[in-house]
Design a protein around this motif. Structure first.
Motif, PDB file in Angstrom:
ATOM      1  N   LYS A   1       2.133   1.741  -3.487  1.00 10.04           N
ATOM      2  CA  LYS A   1       1.051   2.263  -4.330  1.00 10.04           C
ATOM      3  C   LYS A   1       0.891   3.766  -4.108  1.00 10.04           C
ATOM      4  O   LYS A   1       0.802   4.537  -5.072  1.00 10.04           O
ATOM      5  CB  LYS A   1      -0.253   1.530  -4.016  1.00 10.04           C
ATOM      6  CG  LYS A   1      -1.419   2.031  -4.832  1.00 10.04           C
ATOM      7  CD  LYS A   1      -2.707   1.328  -4.482  1.00 10.04           C
ATOM      8  CE  LYS A   1      -3.797   1.841  -5.404  1.00 10.04           C
ATOM      9  NZ  LYS A   1      -5.101   1.830  -4.867  1.00 10.04           N
TER      10      LYS A   1
ATOM     11  N   CYS B   1       2.788  -5.288  -6.679  1.00 10.86           N
ATOM     12  CA  CYS B   1       1.819  -4.288  -7.127  1.00 10.86           C
ATOM     13  C   CYS B   1       1.684  -4.443  -8.638  1.00 10.86           C
ATOM     14  O   CYS B   1       2.667  -4.722  -9.326  1.00 10.86           O
ATOM     15  CB  CYS B   1       2.317  -2.874  -6.833  1.00 10.86           C
ATOM     16  SG  CYS B   1       2.320  -2.413  -5.114  1.00 10.86           S
TER      17      CYS B   1
ATOM     18  N   VAL C   1      -2.771   1.653 -10.427  1.00  9.02           N
ATOM     19  CA  VAL C   1      -1.969   0.731  -9.623  1.00  9.02           C
ATOM     20  C   VAL C   1      -2.958  -0.152  -8.875  1.00  9.02           C
ATOM     21  O   VAL C   1      -3.906   0.337  -8.267  1.00  9.02           O
ATOM     22  CB  VAL C   1      -1.064   1.481  -8.624  1.00  9.02           C
ATOM     23  CG1 VAL C   1      -0.238   0.496  -7.817  1.00  9.02           C
ATOM     24  CG2 VAL C   1      -0.173   2.465  -9.344  1.00  9.02           C
TER      25      VAL C   1
ATOM     26  N   TRP D   1       0.789  -2.566 -12.132  1.00 10.62           N
ATOM     27  CA  TRP D   1       0.806  -1.182 -12.589  1.00 10.62           C
ATOM     28  C   TRP D   1       0.589  -1.131 -14.088  1.00 10.62           C
ATOM     29  O   TRP D   1       1.303  -1.784 -14.845  1.00 10.62           O
ATOM     30  CB  TRP D   1       2.144  -0.568 -12.223  1.00 10.62           C
ATOM     31  CG  TRP D   1       2.211   0.915 -12.253  1.00 10.62           C
ATOM     32  CD1 TRP D   1       1.165   1.785 -12.243  1.00 10.62           C
ATOM     33  CD2 TRP D   1       3.389   1.692 -12.296  1.00 10.62           C
ATOM     34  NE1 TRP D   1       1.619   3.065 -12.258  1.00 10.62           N
ATOM     35  CE2 TRP D   1       2.996   3.043 -12.290  1.00 10.62           C
ATOM     36  CE3 TRP D   1       4.737   1.409 -12.334  1.00 10.62           C
ATOM     37  CZ2 TRP D   1       3.889   4.091 -12.330  1.00 10.62           C
ATOM     38  CZ3 TRP D   1       5.639   2.456 -12.357  1.00 10.62           C
ATOM     39  CH2 TRP D   1       5.219   3.781 -12.359  1.00 10.62           C
TER      40      TRP D   1
ATOM     41  N   LYS E   1       0.828  -1.216   0.000  1.00 13.36           N
ATOM     42  CA  LYS E   1       0.000   0.000   0.000  1.00 13.36           C
ATOM     43  C   LYS E   1       0.860   1.263   0.000  1.00 13.36           C
ATOM     44  O   LYS E   1       0.533   2.242  -0.651  1.00 13.36           O
ATOM     45  CB  LYS E   1      -0.947  -0.003   1.198  1.00 13.36           C
ATOM     46  CG  LYS E   1      -2.041  -1.038   1.068  1.00 13.36           C
ATOM     47  CD  LYS E   1      -2.971  -1.037   2.251  1.00 13.36           C
ATOM     48  CE  LYS E   1      -3.993  -2.152   2.112  1.00 13.36           C
ATOM     49  NZ  LYS E   1      -4.818  -2.292   3.295  1.00 13.36           N
TER      50      LYS E   1
END
Length: 166
Positions: free
Chosen positions: A19, A65, A38, A67, A16
């Motif tokens: 992000k 993540c 994202v 993207w 997080k």
């Protein structure tokens, strides 16, 4: 050139934060035309805390993540220098983008409402368990039946009584 999905490898537990960092870099450098969204895929799981069932969110792909962006060397270097980013998922010679069908399958699985969250712990028949709630709390038992539809177990408990000669 069109936007494509890539996977960024991060420190575990900092998905997080990464992000947020990537999104703030997009705003700071006015890169909205080259960078899309994202995504951090999560799923709901049932946990037992303090004897009560609680629905919690868990990362489907820890330390990653997703993207969507237009790959350029400058953006890749900027992303790689983001705190808590360790690199991109792929080989040393290339980082292949994900296909739209792969990403759609993950996004739809993440956002499709399910009747019941899946249990965090999976039990097997004949497994030894400790009962945490009800009249047999703190007893040990053996799993006899598993009802995944209703998140229930049938557990047998053996109670032995010591006889004292009087």
């Amino acid at each position: 050139m069109s936007m494509q999905w890539y996977i960024i490898h991060t420190y575990s537990g900092f998905e997080k934060k990464v992000k947020e960092s990537l999104e703030s870099r997009v705003a700071a450098f006015s890169l909205q035309d080259k960078i899309g969204r994202v995504l951090i895929p999560t799923e709901d799981v049932v946990e037992v805390r303090g004897g009560k069932k609680v629905v919690a969110s868990r990362m489907s792909y820890p330390a990653m993540c997703w993207w969507k962006w237009i790959w350029t060397k400058h953006l890749a270097q900027s992303c790689a220098h983001t705190p808590r980013v360790t690199g991109f998922v792929g080989s040393a010679t290339g980082r292949p983008p994900l296909s739209e069908s792969e990403v759609d399958a993950i996004i739809n699985r993440v956002h499709t409402p399910q009747d019941r969250p899946k249990p965090k712990v999976v039990y097997e028949r004949n497994e030894q368990v400790r009962i945490v709630d009800g009249p047999f709390a703190n007893f040990n038992g053996t799993v006899e039946e598993i009802d995944n539809d209703h998140s229930r177990l049938k557990v047998s408990v053996t109670i032995s009584r010591a006889l004292h000669a009087g």
